[in-house]
Design an enzyme around this catalytic site. Structure first.
Site, mmCIF file in Angstrom:
data_model
loop_
_atom_site.group_PDB
_atom_site.id
_atom_site.type_symbol
_atom_site.label_atom_id
_atom_site.label_comp_id
_atom_site.label_asym_id
_atom_site.label_seq_id
_atom_site.Cartn_x
_atom_site.Cartn_y
_atom_site.Cartn_z
ATOM 1 C CB SER A 14 -0.868 -0.042 1.274
ATOM 2 O OG SER A 14 -1.581 1.158 1.432
ATOM 3 C CG LEU A 16 4.626 6.618 1.415
ATOM 4 C CD1 LEU A 16 5.421 7.255 2.559
ATOM 5 C CD2 LEU A 16 4.530 7.587 0.243
ATOM 6 C CG ASP A 58 2.896 -7.655 13.573
ATOM 7 O OD1 ASP A 58 3.702 -6.722 13.395
ATOM 8 O OD2 ASP A 58 2.113 -7.702 14.541
ATOM 9 C CB VAL A 59 7.118 -5.143 10.790
ATOM 10 C CG1 VAL A 59 7.172 -5.006 9.295
ATOM 11 C CG2 VAL A 59 6.173 -4.142 11.422
ATOM 12 C CB SER A 145 7.002 10.738 10.160
ATOM 13 O OG SER A 145 6.094 11.820 10.156
ATOM 14 C CE1 TYR A 158 3.250 7.658 12.265
ATOM 15 C CE2 TYR A 158 3.782 9.991 12.141
ATOM 16 C CZ TYR A 158 3.657 8.765 11.533
ATOM 17 O OH TYR A 158 3.939 8.619 10.195
ATOM 18 C CE LYS A 162 6.610 6.507 11.222
ATOM 19 N NZ LYS A 162 6.935 5.431 10.264
ATOM 20 C CG PHE A 191 4.298 11.593 0.435
ATOM 21 C CD1 PHE A 191 5.074 12.342 1.312
ATOM 22 C CD2 PHE A 191 4.783 11.404 -0.848
ATOM 23 C CE1 PHE A 191 6.280 12.885 0.922
ATOM 24 C CE2 PHE A 191 5.998 11.935 -1.249
ATOM 25 C CZ PHE A 191 6.742 12.677 -0.363
ATOM 26 C CB THR A 193 -0.506 6.849 1.315
ATOM 27 O OG1 THR A 193 -0.625 7.236 2.694
ATOM 28 C CG2 THR A 193 0.810 7.358 0.766
HETATM 29 N N1 LIG Z 1 1.582 9.125 3.915
HETATM 30 C C1 LIG Z 1 2.205 10.081 4.590
HETATM 31 O O1 LIG Z 1 1.895 11.272 4.483
HETATM 32 C C2 LIG Z 1 3.325 9.701 5.536
HETATM 33 C C3 LIG Z 1 4.029 10.741 6.147
HETATM 34 C C4 LIG Z 1 5.080 10.434 6.993
HETATM 35 C C5 LIG Z 1 5.429 9.117 7.229
HETATM 36 N N2 LIG Z 1 4.716 8.126 6.637
HETATM 37 C C6 LIG Z 1 5.133 6.752 6.922
HETATM 38 O O2 LIG Z 1 5.292 6.058 5.725
HETATM 39 C C7 LIG Z 1 5.051 4.669 5.937
HETATM 40 C C8 LIG Z 1 4.077 4.171 4.883
HETATM 41 O O3 LIG Z 1 2.856 4.855 5.078
HETATM 42 P P1 LIG Z 1 1.734 4.969 3.966
HETATM 43 O O4 LIG Z 1 1.281 6.361 3.989
HETATM 44 O O5 LIG Z 1 2.204 4.337 2.700
HETATM 45 O O6 LIG Z 1 0.601 4.085 4.681
HETATM 46 P P2 LIG Z 1 -0.341 2.885 4.181
HETATM 47 O O7 LIG Z 1 -1.370 2.728 5.236
HETATM 48 O O8 LIG Z 1 -0.762 3.117 2.776
HETATM 49 O O9 LIG Z 1 0.651 1.653 4.212
HETATM 50 C C9 LIG Z 1 1.098 1.125 5.434
HETATM 51 C C10 LIG Z 1 1.563 -0.287 5.193
HETATM 52 O O10 LIG Z 1 2.095 -0.775 6.419
HETATM 53 C C11 LIG Z 1 1.551 -2.065 6.653
HETATM 54 N N3 LIG Z 1 1.530 -2.330 8.080
HETATM 55 C C12 LIG Z 1 0.939 -1.620 9.066
HETATM 56 N N4 LIG Z 1 1.155 -2.209 10.249
HETATM 57 C C13 LIG Z 1 1.909 -3.306 10.002
HETATM 58 C C14 LIG Z 1 2.458 -4.342 10.807
HETATM 59 N N5 LIG Z 1 2.286 -4.380 12.146
HETATM 60 N N6 LIG Z 1 3.170 -5.314 10.191
HETATM 61 C C15 LIG Z 1 3.342 -5.305 8.857
HETATM 62 N N7 LIG Z 1 2.865 -4.372 8.042
HETATM 63 C C16 LIG Z 1 2.145 -3.395 8.622
HETATM 64 C C17 LIG Z 1 0.158 -2.042 6.051
HETATM 65 O O11 LIG Z 1 -0.292 -3.364 5.809
HETATM 66 C C18 LIG Z 1 0.450 -1.254 4.769
HETATM 67 O O12 LIG Z 1 0.967 -2.111 3.790
HETATM 68 C C19 LIG Z 1 4.545 4.541 7.375
HETATM 69 O O13 LIG Z 1 5.614 4.123 8.185
HETATM 70 C C20 LIG Z 1 4.115 5.960 7.731
HETATM 71 O O14 LIG Z 1 4.208 6.212 9.105
HETATM 72 C C21 LIG Z 1 3.675 8.384 5.795
#
Ligand SMILES: NC(=O)c1ccc[n+]([C@@H]2O[C@H](COP(=O)([O-])OP(=O)(O)OC[C@H]3O[C@@H](n4cnc5c(N)ncnc54)[C@H](O)[C@@H]3O)[C@@H](O)[C@H]2O)c1
Length: 259
Positions: A14, A16, A58-59, A145, A158, A162, A191, A193
């Site tokens: 999903s 990023l 799960d990570v 982040s 959060y 991070k 971003f 998403t």
């Molecule tokens: N989108 C933004 O604006 C933004 C900004 C800053 C940081 N981030 C970070 O970027 C990363 C990706 O976020 P995104 O926006 O693509 O989110 P998203 O929700 O689209 O994707 C998150 C992914 O993480 C997986 N995930 C969540 N918990 C999990 C777990 N316990 N074990 C395994 N997989 C798990 C989900 O299945 C999914 O595939 C995250 O770490 C988020 O904190 C995103």
């Protein structure tokens, strides 16, 4: 002949992570993508096509990550790890509902920080046995982040999760230098998403006020472009790079979680 290059992309089903996996496929790398939702995983695998593989897990779980790494080993040589799995969270330290639930704080740290470290430690155990290619055995890219630096009201858990990723980047890079493995972290701003699609309109407008230039949210392809550059550029190591269009988040989120 060298075995195919394999990348583990956590959260690669999903947002990023999926954009990173798409770019890796285009570069001829085999991605093993992980995520918790089987439905999203199956969709991602279909989108990415052969030979990409989805592994549910799960990570923060040793056995789940080991299973994904075993799959990676069968496909080729694991040289790239991109940690994108993460969860968003918002709660005030004390709200009308009472104090911040401790379990929520622990869950966010368990996924975002402990999960990232879990993947790193188990991946490195295997990467250190790789034969070096161009004096490198592997590269690890983590996702922090902007909240690690300017977290808003309600982002204590959060931001802490991070910030931990940012703080461990340099010591890990120093330790793994002897094994010819780089460690780099990317800190995104806003971003588009699925993670942020759930943000209410009012909160989104509040975040929009902080935009500088460009005055829009990032496209996951812009994130994956930076990750691809980090993978290719050996001089980038031990650093956290912000990708946020100069956003510095204002102290107070317009979204008042838990109120
Ligand atoms: N989108 C933004 O604006 C933004 C900004 C800053 C940081 N981030 C970070 O970027 C990363 C990706 O976020 P995104 O926006 O693509 O989110 P998203 O929700 O689209 O994707 C998150 C992914 O993480 C997986 N995930 C969540 N918990 C999990 C777990 N316990 N074990 C395994 N997989 C798990 C989900 O299945 C999914 O595939 C995250 O770490 C988020 O904190 C995103």
């Amino acid at each position: 002949m060298l075995p195919p290059t394999v990348a583990l992309v956590t959260g690669g089903t999903s947002g990023l992570g999926l954009a990173v996996a798409e770019r890796l496929v285009a570069a001829g790398v085999i991605p093993v993508v992980t995520g918790r939702s089987k439905e999203r995983g199956d969709r991602a695998q279909e989108l990415l096509g052969d030979p990409a593989v989805y592994v549910c897990g799960d990570v923060a779980s040793e056995s789940d990550v080991t299973q994904a790494l075993d799959v990676a080993d069968r496909l080729g040589c694991l040289r790239i790890v991109v940690n994108c799995a993460g969860v968003a969270h918002a709660a005030k330290v004390v709200s009308r509902k009472g104090p911040h639930p401790l379990q929520e704080f622990m869950n966010v740290v368990a996924v975002n920080l402990v999960g990232t470290f879990n993947v790193i430690r188990l991946s490195v155990e295997r990467m250190i046995t790789n034969s070096p290619v161009e004096q490198e055995r592997g590269v690890i890219v983590n996702t922090a982040s902007a909240a690690a630096f300017d977290g808003q009201v309600g982002q204590a858990a959060y931001a802490a999760s991070k910030g931990g990723i940012v703080s461990m980047t340099l010591p890990l890079a120093r330790e793994l230098a002897g094994s010819l493995i780089r460690v780099v972290t990317v800190a995104p701003g806003f971003f588009e998403t699925p993670l942020v699609e759930a943000v209410p309109e009012k909160a989104r407008l509040g975040l929009d006020r902080d935009l500088v230039h460009p005055r829009r949210w990032g496209n996951p392809r812009e994130f994956s472009g930076l990750v691809a550059h980090i993978i290719d550029n050996q001089m980038i190591n031990g650093e956290t790079i912000r990708i946020d269009g100069a956003v510095r988040m204002s102290p107070r989120s317009s979204h008042r979680p838990g109120e």
